[in-house]
Enzyme design. Structure first.
Site, PDB file in Angstrom:
ATOM      1  N   SER A 295       6.385   9.756 -10.575  1.00 47.46           N
ATOM      2  CA  SER A 295       5.774   8.914  -9.546  1.00 47.46           C
ATOM      3  C   SER A 295       6.260   7.485  -9.711  1.00 47.46           C
ATOM      4  O   SER A 295       6.023   6.853 -10.746  1.00 47.46           O
ATOM      5  CB  SER A 295       4.252   8.955  -9.643  1.00 47.46           C
TER       6      SER A 295
ATOM      7  N   HIS B 242       8.269  11.438  -6.560  1.00 47.03           N
ATOM      8  CA  HIS B 242       6.931  11.397  -5.972  1.00 47.03           C
ATOM      9  C   HIS B 242       6.631   9.979  -5.483  1.00 47.03           C
ATOM     10  O   HIS B 242       6.721   9.012  -6.250  1.00 47.03           O
ATOM     11  CB  HIS B 242       5.886  11.819  -7.010  1.00 47.03           C
TER      12      HIS B 242
ATOM     13  N   ASP C 140       3.796   7.594  -3.764  1.00 39.14           N
ATOM     14  CA  ASP C 140       2.375   7.432  -3.453  1.00 39.14           C
ATOM     15  C   ASP C 140       2.183   6.353  -2.400  1.00 39.14           C
ATOM     16  O   ASP C 140       2.361   5.168  -2.674  1.00 39.14           O
ATOM     17  CB  ASP C 140       1.595   7.056  -4.713  1.00 39.14           C
TER      18      ASP C 140
ATOM     19  N   MET D 299      -0.324   4.371  -0.062  1.00 39.88           N
ATOM     20  CA  MET D 299      -1.750   4.029   0.021  1.00 39.88           C
ATOM     21  C   MET D 299      -1.948   2.904   1.024  1.00 39.88           C
ATOM     22  O   MET D 299      -1.140   1.970   1.090  1.00 39.88           O
ATOM     23  CB  MET D 299      -2.268   3.584  -1.355  1.00 39.88           C
TER      24      MET D 299
ATOM     25  N   HIS E  32       3.205  11.532  -0.870  1.00 41.28           N
ATOM     26  CA  HIS E  32       1.758  11.769  -0.922  1.00 41.28           C
ATOM     27  C   HIS E  32       1.044  10.663  -0.147  1.00 41.28           C
ATOM     28  O   HIS E  32       1.012   9.511  -0.573  1.00 41.28           O
ATOM     29  CB  HIS E  32       1.326  11.791  -2.399  1.00 41.28           C
TER      30      HIS E  32
ATOM     31  N   MET F  33      -2.024   8.828   0.910  1.00 46.08           N
ATOM     32  CA  MET F  33      -3.433   8.530   0.650  1.00 46.08           C
ATOM     33  C   MET F  33      -3.856   7.494   1.682  1.00 46.08           C
ATOM     34  O   MET F  33      -4.099   6.326   1.380  1.00 46.08           O
ATOM     35  CB  MET F  33      -3.607   8.024  -0.784  1.00 46.08           C
TER      36      MET F  33
ATOM     37  N   MET G 210      -5.692  16.650  -7.376  1.00 47.56           N
ATOM     38  CA  MET G 210      -5.760  15.377  -8.083  1.00 47.56           C
ATOM     39  C   MET G 210      -6.595  15.524  -9.355  1.00 47.56           C
ATOM     40  O   MET G 210      -7.709  16.050  -9.324  1.00 47.56           O
ATOM     41  CB  MET G 210      -6.382  14.305  -7.186  1.00 47.56           C
TER      42      MET G 210
ATOM     43  N   ASP H 274      -1.688  15.947 -10.278  1.00 41.19           N
ATOM     44  CA  ASP H 274      -1.319  14.536 -10.330  1.00 41.19           C
ATOM     45  C   ASP H 274      -2.469  13.729 -10.908  1.00 41.19           C
ATOM     46  O   ASP H 274      -3.588  13.758 -10.392  1.00 41.19           O
ATOM     47  CB  ASP H 274      -0.998  14.054  -8.908  1.00 41.19           C
TER      48      ASP H 274
END
Length: 218
Positions: A10, A35, A37, A39, A68, A70, A139, A177
């Site tokens: 990540s 990966h 993330d 957000m 991913h 979020m 998660m 994760d």
């Protein structure tokens, strides 16, 4: 023969001053996926980056991009992440009003579809959609920030997902994760995890190749 455990570093814990170099280093060190993330500061408290950065990462590597989301209302942004080069796009069940519609749009735009669960969200929330998923992300920390401790109470959920996959012959990868290091990787793999997302355990290590090897072989 056991299938090879995939390692997805990540970039949340990478040095963003030299992101291209960091990506090339983990690529050479044996990473399977990258990966990302994403957000939005609403679904989770943290704020990271969007499609522009994902597109830059895509230009830096040939590895699959495991993106991913979020974020709230992910349906609105699926096309942008497809254009940015995401290979796997994962949304949170908690953020989707119509998960089936979201999965369909992801696949129609040529990506693999993933769904993620917060630690306290039961697997029952996604059972009706499992046959359509390419990836199930469980998660093991509360989403939002890197460096948190592993929540071991999610392991029965991982086992349940593995059992359902085997019984129903579903095709999704089981990804975990949060708080992954050699010790917790062993627990996660024993429960049935097939893809390990690791941030600090890789990017804070002196030797990325050794860190990835230790996670894979834990």
């Amino acid at each position: 023969m056991k299938s090879k455990i995939k390692i997805a570093p990540s970039i949340l814990s990478s040095d963003f001053r030299k992101l291209y170099d960091e990506i090339k280093k983990v690529e050479k060190a044996g990473a399977d996926w990258i990966h990302c993330d994403v957000m939005d500061g609403h679904f989770v408290d943290n704020l990271t980056f969007g499609p522009v950065v994902v597109e830059a990462i895509n230009r830096a590597t040939r590895l699959p991009l495991d993106v991913h989301l979020m974020i709230e209302n992910p349906l609105k942004y699926i096309k942008e992440f497809a254009q940015a080069g995401a290979d796997i796009l994962t949304v949170h069940v908690e953020a989707c009003r119509n998960l089936r519609q979201v999965i369909s749009k992801i696949k129609n735009l040529g990506m693999k579809a993933g769904c993620s669960l917060r630690p306290k969200t039961p697997l029952a929330k996604v059972k009706p959609y499992l046959k359509d998923l390419d990836l199930l992300l469980i998660m093991s920390v509360n989403p939002g920030f890197a460096g948190q401790s592993f929540i071991s109470s999610v392991l029965p959920k991982v086992k349940e997902a593995k059992k359902l996959k085997q019984e129903k012959k579903y095709k999704y990868y089981i990804e975990i994760d949060g708080g992954i290091n050699p010790k917790t990787a062993k627990l996660a793999k024993k429960a049935g995890a097939e893809v390990l997302v690791a941030a600090s355990a890789i990017f804070k290590a002196k030797d990325y190749r050794r860190a990835i090897k230790e996670l894979r072989e834990a």
